[in-house]
Design a protein around this motif. Structure first.
Motif, PDB file in Angstrom:
ATOM      1  N   MET A  76     -44.042 -31.186 -16.121  1.00 22.32           N
ATOM      2  CA  MET A  76     -44.745 -30.661 -14.954  1.00 22.32           C
ATOM      3  C   MET A  76     -45.476 -31.755 -14.187  1.00 22.32           C
ATOM      4  O   MET A  76     -46.005 -32.689 -14.775  1.00 22.32           O
ATOM      5  CB  MET A  76     -45.766 -29.608 -15.379  1.00 22.32           C
ATOM      6  N   LEU A  77     -45.484 -31.585 -12.875  1.00 24.78           N
ATOM      7  CA  LEU A  77     -46.347 -32.350 -11.983  1.00 24.78           C
ATOM      8  C   LEU A  77     -47.423 -31.368 -11.528  1.00 24.78           C
ATOM      9  O   LEU A  77     -47.105 -30.266 -11.067  1.00 24.78           O
ATOM     10  CB  LEU A  77     -45.566 -32.879 -10.782  1.00 24.78           C
TER      11      LEU A  77
ATOM     12  N   TYR B  32     -45.795 -27.671 -10.779  1.00 27.00           N
ATOM     13  CA  TYR B  32     -44.369 -27.744 -10.473  1.00 27.00           C
ATOM     14  C   TYR B  32     -43.643 -28.215 -11.722  1.00 27.00           C
ATOM     15  O   TYR B  32     -44.059 -29.178 -12.358  1.00 27.00           O
ATOM     16  CB  TYR B  32     -44.117 -28.703  -9.311  1.00 27.00           C
ATOM     17  N   ARG B  33     -42.552 -27.540 -12.074  1.00 22.01           N
ATOM     18  CA  ARG B  33     -41.818 -27.859 -13.294  1.00 22.01           C
ATOM     19  C   ARG B  33     -40.420 -28.360 -12.973  1.00 22.01           C
ATOM     20  O   ARG B  33     -39.825 -27.971 -11.961  1.00 22.01           O
ATOM     21  CB  ARG B  33     -41.730 -26.639 -14.198  1.00 22.01           C
ATOM     22  N   ALA B  34     -39.904 -29.229 -13.836  1.00 19.77           N
ATOM     23  CA  ALA B  34     -38.556 -29.764 -13.671  1.00 19.77           C
ATOM     24  C   ALA B  34     -37.528 -28.704 -14.053  1.00 19.77           C
ATOM     25  O   ALA B  34     -37.644 -28.068 -15.102  1.00 19.77           O
ATOM     26  CB  ALA B  34     -38.365 -31.004 -14.536  1.00 19.77           C
ATOM     27  N   VAL B  35     -36.541 -28.494 -13.169  1.00 22.37           N
ATOM     28  CA  VAL B  35     -35.465 -27.531 -13.410  1.00 22.37           C
ATOM     29  C   VAL B  35     -34.131 -28.233 -13.168  1.00 22.37           C
ATOM     30  O   VAL B  35     -33.935 -28.774 -12.072  1.00 22.37           O
ATOM     31  CB  VAL B  35     -35.603 -26.309 -12.471  1.00 22.37           C
ATOM     32  N   PRO B  36     -33.224 -28.258 -14.144  1.00 20.13           N
ATOM     33  CA  PRO B  36     -33.386 -27.762 -15.504  1.00 20.13           C
ATOM     34  C   PRO B  36     -34.251 -28.723 -16.327  1.00 20.13           C
ATOM     35  O   PRO B  36     -34.406 -29.899 -15.967  1.00 20.13           O
ATOM     36  CB  PRO B  36     -31.961 -27.726 -16.035  1.00 20.13           C
TER      37      PRO B  36
ATOM     38  N   GLN C 117     -36.903 -33.685  -6.109  1.00 22.93           N
ATOM     39  CA  GLN C 117     -36.283 -32.464  -5.590  1.00 22.93           C
ATOM     40  C   GLN C 117     -36.003 -31.441  -6.681  1.00 22.93           C
ATOM     41  O   GLN C 117     -35.782 -30.276  -6.384  1.00 22.93           O
ATOM     42  CB  GLN C 117     -34.961 -32.789  -4.864  1.00 22.93           C
ATOM     43  N   ARG C 118     -36.004 -31.858  -7.943  1.00 24.77           N
ATOM     44  CA  ARG C 118     -35.730 -30.937  -9.050  1.00 24.77           C
ATOM     45  C   ARG C 118     -36.991 -30.238  -9.566  1.00 24.77           C
ATOM     46  O   ARG C 118     -36.915 -29.485 -10.531  1.00 24.77           O
ATOM     47  CB  ARG C 118     -35.050 -31.678 -10.194  1.00 24.77           C
ATOM     48  N   PHE C 119     -38.121 -30.473  -8.942  1.00 25.65           N
ATOM     49  CA  PHE C 119     -39.354 -29.803  -9.356  1.00 25.65           C
ATOM     50  C   PHE C 119     -39.559 -28.551  -8.515  1.00 25.65           C
ATOM     51  O   PHE C 119     -39.498 -28.603  -7.290  1.00 25.65           O
ATOM     52  CB  PHE C 119     -40.553 -30.739  -9.234  1.00 25.65           C
ATOM     53  N   GLU C 120     -39.745 -27.427  -9.209  1.00 28.89           N
ATOM     54  CA  GLU C 120     -39.978 -26.138  -8.560  1.00 28.89           C
ATOM     55  C   GLU C 120     -41.349 -25.621  -8.967  1.00 28.89           C
ATOM     56  O   GLU C 120     -41.772 -25.808 -10.115  1.00 28.89           O
ATOM     57  CB  GLU C 120     -38.921 -25.118  -8.998  1.00 28.89           C
ATOM     58  N   ARG C 121     -41.995 -24.930  -8.045  1.00 26.50           N
ATOM     59  CA  ARG C 121     -43.300 -24.347  -8.366  1.00 26.50           C
ATOM     60  C   ARG C 121     -43.106 -23.318  -9.462  1.00 26.50           C
ATOM     61  O   ARG C 121     -42.211 -22.485  -9.399  1.00 26.50           O
ATOM     62  CB  ARG C 121     -43.924 -23.703  -7.133  1.00 26.50           C
ATOM     63  N   GLY C 122     -43.953 -23.393 -10.487  1.00 25.45           N
ATOM     64  CA  GLY C 122     -43.902 -22.408 -11.555  1.00 25.45           C
ATOM     65  C   GLY C 122     -44.266 -21.032 -11.020  1.00 25.45           C
ATOM     66  O   GLY C 122     -45.163 -20.912 -10.180  1.00 25.45           O
TER      67      GLY C 122
ATOM     68  N   SER D  54     -52.116 -35.114  -9.567  1.00 25.50           N
ATOM     69  CA  SER D  54     -53.171 -35.775 -10.328  1.00 25.50           C
ATOM     70  C   SER D  54     -52.866 -35.837 -11.821  1.00 25.50           C
ATOM     71  O   SER D  54     -53.540 -36.545 -12.554  1.00 25.50           O
ATOM     72  CB  SER D  54     -54.512 -35.067 -10.115  1.00 25.50           C
ATOM     73  N   GLN D  55     -51.853 -35.070 -12.259  1.00 27.01           N
ATOM     74  CA  GLN D  55     -51.508 -35.049 -13.676  1.00 27.01           C
ATOM     75  C   GLN D  55     -49.996 -34.900 -13.849  1.00 27.01           C
ATOM     76  O   GLN D  55     -49.335 -34.265 -13.037  1.00 27.01           O
ATOM     77  CB  GLN D  55     -52.162 -33.864 -14.379  1.00 27.01           C
TER      78      GLN D  55
END
Length: 79
Positions: free
Chosen positions: A17-18, A26-30, A46-51, A67-68
């Motif tokens: 997650m970012l 935002y999490r990496a998918v897949p 571009q592969r990070f989607e909002r949880g 920040s994390q």
């Protein structure tokens, strides 16, 4: 990042997650898969989607606000 992860049954991959300063996640998918050998993962932004559990005022990842970075597991296992 470089990792080695033996994940329990039911966990499909690592949760990467970012997290923006306001807490938006935002999490990496897949997710990067389990690996018993050391492996390097490069995840394009571009592969990070909002949880689905997270809210964002503009519904887009703001890299300047990250920040994390969190790496772990999420989910449930049968055991």
């Amino acid at each position: 990042f470089t990792y080695r992860a033996d994940l329990p049954p039911g966990i499909d991959g690592l949760l990467v997650m970012l997290i923006e300063a306001d807490g938006t996640q935002y999490r990496a998918v897949p997710p990067p898969p389990a690996s018993s050998e050391w492996r390097t993962a490069t995840i394009p932004f571009q592969r990070f989607e909002r949880g689905s559990w997270s809210k964002d005022e503009n519904d887009r990842l703001n890299l300047g606000d990250v920040s994390q970075v969190a790496i772990g597991m999420h989910g449930t296992t049968p055991t």
